[in-house]
Design a protein around this motif. Sequence first.
Motif: not given
Length: 219
Positions: A27-36
């Motif tokens: 499972i690829i860790p989704k450690n980034k967050t794009a915020d708008a």
Amino acid sequence: MADHSVEKPNLAKLASALVKFQGVVPIIPKNKTADAGKYSYKFADLADIFTAIREPMMANGLAVTQELSGGKDGWTQLETIVWHDSGEHKASLLDINTNGKSAQDAGSQFTYYKRYALGAALGIATEVDDDGKAAGAPNPPEQSAPNEPEEPKEDVLARAKKKIFDELEVQGYGTAVGKKAFIVRVLKHSTIDTLDEADLVMDQLENEAAEAPNDEGTL
């Protein structure tokens, strides 16, 4: 009668390797967050993706290449090829509209679509929708990614508009005329063209939902 059918290439070895790869890739860790503003999503940047897939791909004789071409007519083509060490390969093409974009904006698009195309070609998830409200939790803090630009604004706007139209359905605006009338009431015109306008419409929807009478327990 002449047979004009096109014989498809035999990709049995490539297919077998991909099945094995998908069975062991972590499972690829989704450690980034794009915020708008009100809308955000978590994603894995290209570096995280390649860190996770490199060894499983090598173990199964797989490799992937991504090349960009064109651009003079306002469109750039991204070609993603998954290779097997037998020589079998499968390519996918994605046309990216870069018309009128600065070099920086175009670079952001290329990175986003490389991640998107890579995930599609290998059958792995590289991002997940997350507006921070599904479980009643606050939005997660934005985590900047120095080498990973955020999703192009037009894609974030498309997500925002979809969320608005879904919420309009929930609140009883089931027809196209009803949805348009609500948007006109808020914006004084019938289309949502910017993220600021999307925020205004969503704010109004949330206000009306909060003011709606609670019929729970009534007969």
